[in-house]
Each structure stands twice: as C-alpha cells, then as structure tokens.
Design a protein around this motif. Structure first.
Motif, mmCIF file in Angstrom:
data_model
loop_
_atom_site.group_PDB
_atom_site.id
_atom_site.type_symbol
_atom_site.label_atom_id
_atom_site.label_comp_id
_atom_site.label_asym_id
_atom_site.label_seq_id
_atom_site.Cartn_x
_atom_site.Cartn_y
_atom_site.Cartn_z
ATOM 1 N N PRO A 86 12.262 -39.656 40.611
ATOM 2 C CA PRO A 86 12.280 -39.562 39.150
ATOM 3 C C PRO A 86 13.671 -39.223 38.623
ATOM 4 C CG PRO A 86 11.405 -37.550 40.074
ATOM 5 C CD PRO A 86 11.630 -38.481 41.233
ATOM 6 N N LYS A 87 13.878 -39.522 37.340
ATOM 7 C CA LYS A 87 15.163 -39.253 36.702
ATOM 8 C C LYS A 87 15.160 -37.957 35.890
ATOM 9 C CE LYS A 87 16.526 -44.114 36.417
ATOM 10 N NZ LYS A 87 16.929 -45.231 35.507
ATOM 11 N N THR A 88 13.968 -37.485 35.504
ATOM 12 C CA THR A 88 13.860 -36.271 34.695
ATOM 13 C C THR A 88 12.766 -35.374 35.246
ATOM 14 O OG1 THR A 88 12.205 -37.181 33.172
ATOM 15 C CG2 THR A 88 14.546 -37.585 32.649
ATOM 16 N N VAL A 89 12.803 -34.118 34.837
ATOM 17 C CA VAL A 89 11.757 -33.172 35.242
ATOM 18 C C VAL A 89 10.400 -33.633 34.725
ATOM 19 C CG1 VAL A 89 10.897 -30.824 34.915
ATOM 20 C CG2 VAL A 89 13.322 -31.199 35.428
ATOM 21 N N LYS A 90 10.358 -34.079 33.493
ATOM 22 C CA LYS A 90 9.106 -34.557 32.903
ATOM 23 C C LYS A 90 8.544 -35.731 33.682
ATOM 24 C CE LYS A 90 7.109 -36.068 28.499
ATOM 25 N NZ LYS A 90 7.402 -36.377 27.065
ATOM 26 N N ASP A 91 9.415 -36.621 34.089
ATOM 27 C CA ASP A 91 9.019 -37.784 34.883
ATOM 28 C C ASP A 91 8.475 -37.350 36.240
ATOM 29 O OD1 ASP A 91 8.677 -40.395 35.660
ATOM 30 O OD2 ASP A 91 10.783 -40.736 36.161
ATOM 31 N N ALA A 92 9.110 -36.352 36.841
ATOM 32 C CA ALA A 92 8.672 -35.862 38.155
ATOM 33 C C ALA A 92 7.269 -35.275 38.082
ATOM 34 C CB ALA A 92 9.657 -34.817 38.668
ATOM 35 N N ILE A 93 7.028 -34.473 37.058
ATOM 36 C CA ILE A 93 5.709 -33.855 36.903
ATOM 37 C C ILE A 93 4.645 -34.916 36.660
ATOM 38 C CG2 ILE A 93 4.341 -32.334 35.427
ATOM 39 C CD1 ILE A 93 6.977 -30.737 35.028
ATOM 40 N N HIS B 23 -1.091 -38.957 40.682
ATOM 41 C CA HIS B 23 -1.601 -39.340 42.000
ATOM 42 C C HIS B 23 -2.349 -38.161 42.613
ATOM 43 C CE1 HIS B 23 -1.794 -40.897 46.077
ATOM 44 N NE2 HIS B 23 -1.365 -42.070 45.623
ATOM 45 N N PRO B 24 -3.546 -38.362 43.129
ATOM 46 C CA PRO B 24 -4.346 -37.240 43.646
ATOM 47 C C PRO B 24 -3.771 -36.568 44.883
ATOM 48 C CG PRO B 24 -5.376 -39.343 44.168
ATOM 49 C CD PRO B 24 -4.250 -39.647 43.237
ATOM 50 N N ASP B 25 -2.889 -37.248 45.605
ATOM 51 C CA ASP B 25 -2.341 -36.657 46.830
ATOM 52 C C ASP B 25 -0.833 -36.878 46.890
ATOM 53 O OD1 ASP B 25 -2.181 -35.369 49.228
ATOM 54 O OD2 ASP B 25 -2.946 -37.029 50.431
ATOM 55 N N ALA B 26 -0.120 -36.309 45.897
ATOM 56 C CA ALA B 26 1.340 -36.434 45.832
ATOM 57 C C ALA B 26 1.977 -35.061 46.014
ATOM 58 C CB ALA B 26 1.759 -37.041 44.499
ATOM 59 N N ARG B 27 3.195 -35.046 46.547
ATOM 60 C CA ARG B 27 3.933 -33.804 46.752
ATOM 61 C C ARG B 27 5.383 -33.985 46.306
ATOM 62 N NH1 ARG B 27 1.712 -30.222 50.751
ATOM 63 N NH2 ARG B 27 -0.548 -30.529 50.709
ATOM 64 N N PHE B 28 5.953 -32.900 45.761
ATOM 65 C CA PHE B 28 7.390 -32.872 45.534
ATOM 66 C C PHE B 28 8.085 -32.697 46.885
ATOM 67 C CE2 PHE B 28 5.848 -30.858 41.479
ATOM 68 C CZ PHE B 28 6.229 -31.894 40.631
ATOM 69 N N GLY C 127 5.134 -27.371 33.884
ATOM 70 C CA GLY C 127 4.091 -28.333 34.237
ATOM 71 C C GLY C 127 3.616 -29.049 32.997
ATOM 72 N N GLN C 128 2.487 -29.671 33.080
ATOM 73 C CA GLN C 128 1.962 -30.422 31.944
ATOM 74 C C GLN C 128 1.593 -29.518 30.771
ATOM 75 O OE1 GLN C 128 -1.059 -32.687 34.244
ATOM 76 N NE2 GLN C 128 0.016 -34.525 33.533
ATOM 77 N N GLN C 129 1.372 -28.251 31.042
ATOM 78 C CA GLN C 129 1.042 -27.298 29.980
ATOM 79 C C GLN C 129 2.274 -26.585 29.437
ATOM 80 O OE1 GLN C 129 -2.133 -27.379 28.981
ATOM 81 N NE2 GLN C 129 -2.418 -28.882 30.623
ATOM 82 N N GLY C 130 3.461 -26.958 29.900
ATOM 83 C CA GLY C 130 4.686 -26.331 29.419
ATOM 84 C C GLY C 130 5.259 -25.344 30.422
ATOM 85 N N GLU C 131 6.278 -24.610 29.992
ATOM 86 C CA GLU C 131 6.961 -23.664 30.865
ATOM 87 C C GLU C 131 6.287 -22.293 30.847
ATOM 88 O OE1 GLU C 131 11.157 -23.339 30.331
ATOM 89 O OE2 GLU C 131 11.496 -25.502 30.311
ATOM 90 N N ARG C 132 6.432 -21.565 31.940
ATOM 91 C CA ARG C 132 5.987 -20.177 31.994
ATOM 92 C C ARG C 132 6.852 -19.411 32.980
ATOM 93 N NH1 ARG C 132 1.254 -18.986 35.734
ATOM 94 N NH2 ARG C 132 1.177 -20.700 37.229
ATOM 95 N N ARG C 133 6.815 -18.092 32.855
ATOM 96 C CA ARG C 133 7.607 -17.188 33.682
ATOM 97 C C ARG C 133 6.647 -16.329 34.500
ATOM 98 N NH1 ARG C 133 12.760 -16.265 31.738
ATOM 99 N NH2 ARG C 133 12.668 -14.072 32.352
ATOM 100 N N LEU D 61 6.162 -27.317 38.742
ATOM 101 C CA LEU D 61 7.418 -27.411 39.473
ATOM 102 C C LEU D 61 8.260 -26.173 39.186
ATOM 103 C CD1 LEU D 61 9.507 -29.187 41.094
ATOM 104 C CD2 LEU D 61 10.272 -30.049 38.861
ATOM 105 N N ILE D 62 8.845 -25.584 40.225
ATOM 106 C CA ILE D 62 9.761 -24.462 40.027
ATOM 107 C C ILE D 62 11.072 -24.990 39.457
ATOM 108 C CG2 ILE D 62 11.076 -22.624 41.151
ATOM 109 C CD1 ILE D 62 8.901 -22.390 43.220
#
Length: 332
Positions: free
Chosen positions: A9-16, A22-27, A184-190, A215-216
């Motif tokens: 992917p080219k962006t964080v959003k794209d990576a997420i 995909h049901p069985d994907a990993r970073f 993630g899809q719900q936004g950022e958190r700490r 994603l961290i």
C-alpha cells in the motif's frame, strides 16, 4: 509455506483497508517473527500487506515526549542520539535483544507484537492453547523451565497458557510509561503500554488488546528525570542471542541519596512485561541502600507461583533485581 497474495500500500489508510478486506491478511514489516511462524506452519496468511514504504520511521522529540515510529528499526532506535540522552534504558534493552543482524531488520512495531518463543507453541506436535484454543497446554506438565511465574491462574491448568512474552524492548517501554498509538477503521487511539498486552485468561490465543485490522503507528515516551540511574539486566543461558530466563529494567530518580521515583519491571516471568508497583512504593522516599533494594526485591517476587521446573526464577529474579538496582546507582 503455502502461496499467498502480496500487496504494497501507499498510505496507512490503504494498508488498513487492504487487511480489512481479506479474512486472512497480515501486515508485514521486518518479518523477523512472522516469517518464522509461516515456515513452521503456525500461521498461514493468504495475503501479506507490506507496510515498509509507509511514513512511519521517524524518531523525533515532540514537546514533552519522544515519538518513535512503528517502522523505526531496532538498531536505529538503540543508537539514536536522543534515545541515548533521554532514554538510555531503552537503548540498553534493545542492545540486549536478538543479534545485530536481526536488530537491523526488526521494527519497533513488530517487536511489540512478536509472539511467544515457547517451544510448545512452535512445535505443532504438542497441544497449545495459544496456537489452537482448547487443545491444552503442553508446557503445564512438560518442561516449563522458561515459563511464567506471574499472571497465571492456579485453577486454569491445561485450559490456559503459561508462556512468557519474549521482548526486551517492551520491558523497558513499560518502565518508561510509554504509550502506543494505533489506528484502524474506527480511527486513532492511544493505549498505555501496561494495557497493551494481555494476560491469557479465557483467550490465550490473544497476545494484545489491538483490535482486528488495527495498525501500530508509533510509541511515545514522556520526558522524565529517569535517565542517570537506569539499568537493564538480562539473565540468559548464553551471553548473546538467547531469550531471557529473567530480565530486569530499573530506573530511579535520586535526590541527595534519597529515591524520589522508582520504576521496576521484568521480562521472562509473565505472559506480558510485568511491573511491580508495590516494590516501587517500598523504594520511593527511602535512602539508597542495599537493604531497601532487598526489601523491594522480596516484595516483588512474593506473588510468584513456581511450576515444576522454574522455581529457580523466584530466587534468580530477586537477585537480579538487587543487582540491577545496585548497578543503576553505581552508573551515575
């Protein structure tokens, strides 16, 4: 290892989005743990999302904290000027981990998320609740010399997990009150570092409280007067490239021979990096002395529960705590 799809992917959003679709994907970043797991048949993702080209490698001072990008290499962090000045405990822990070659590939985010090195987890001939929930724990009545003495449930037995978290870096990050930034899809958190990893409980297959497809992004370490009197002590079977039997991270703020602030964490003793707030309280406000260190060490190890082959960790852990504290004081 079975065939898999590969996507960069080219962006964080794209990576997420790529992982979520995909049901069985990993970073994948450095791959120093994931590739091993794939080779052993422990995980078999159908899609790998390569995040190495995302802009998550910066190490920078921002106001009152140091931000370390999730894709910063362990070797870069360990030798970074600001880390050495402000957080030498982290540098010491990183230098104690793995080998130079691995540190040149491993990333901060991957180090945080690495899975246990329990032999029963890696050997698919044995039952393992972490690998296959409900199958049992081969280590419980097996050779459990390397396994946990804290955070285990006396009544769980074969139904739970006694594996330990393998990271050196994470033990230091816990002592330094780090925060993990995720998105993630719900936004950022700490997530405060002490809340990031999990105890096995009813879901030993889960290592952290990271949600699916999150994603961290980075780790933030607040500035603190814990730079002079620090030490990371790793006790292992051989001098290099071995996981800890026990490890200790200590950081003290000392004013006129009195301990103002204390941090004490351990690795190799629990399913997650382990902190000892009661032992820290014992040292706070007390003069620097070996007797105070002994009291803190005894209090720290008091709640440990030994198994058949790892009772040695109770005494070894106490001795390591005292030695690490004495070394931290002497280093000033």
């Amino acid at each position: 290892m079975k065939p898999f799809l590969y996507y960069r992917p080219k962006t964080v959003k794209d990576a997420i989005a790529a992982v979520a679709s995909h049901p069985d994907a990993r970073f994948i970043a450095g791959g120093t743990n994931l590739i091993d797991l794939m080779k052993r048949g422990i995980v078999s993702p159908e899609k790998l999302v390569d995040i190495n080209h995302l802009p998550l490698k910066k190490i920078e001072q921002k106001g009152g904290f140091l931000r370390i990008g999730a894709l910063a290499l362990n070797s870069e962090v360990a030798n970074h000027k600001t880390v050495l000045q402000k957080h030498p405990l982290l540098a010491q822990a990183l230098h104690a981990g793995a080998s130079g070659q691995l540190r040149n590939m491993a990333t901060v985010g991957g180090n945080i998320l690495q899975r246990t090195r329990c032999n029963y987890f890696y050997d698919t001939a044995f039952p393992c609740n972490k690998r296959t929930p409900g199958s049992g724990c081969g280590a419980w009545e097996g050779i459990n010399r390397m396994h946990a003495i804290f955070g285990t449930n006396e009544k769980s037995g074969q139904d739970s997990c006694i594996a330990v978290h393998p990271s050196d870096m994470c033990v230091a990050l816990l002592a330094l009150d780090a925060v993990v930034l995720v998105t993630g899809q719900q936004g950022e958190r700490r997530i405060p570092f002490g809340d990031f990893h999990r105890l096995p409980g009813d879901n030993p297959e889960l290592d952290s409280n990271l949600l699916n497809n999150e994603l961290i992004l980075a780790v933030e370490i607040p500035d603190a007067p814990l730079t002079r009197h620090v030490h990371y002590l790793k006790v292992r079977d051989r001098a290099s490239y071995a996981f800890a039997l026990v490890s200790v991270a200590v950081a003290l703020e000392i004013d006129q021979n009195n301990i103002k602030t204390a941090r004490l964490t351990m690795g190799g003793v629990a399913h997650k990096p382990w902190r000892f707030p009661e032992a820290e309280k014992i040292m706070t406000g007390q003069p620097v002395s070996e007797s105070v260190f002994q009291q803190a060490a005894e209090a720290a190890m008091q709640g440990g529960r030994a198994l058949e082959h790892n009772a040695y960790k109770l005494k070894l852990g106490a001795n390591a705590i005292v030695q690490a504290l004495k070394t931290a004081v002497g280093k000033a």
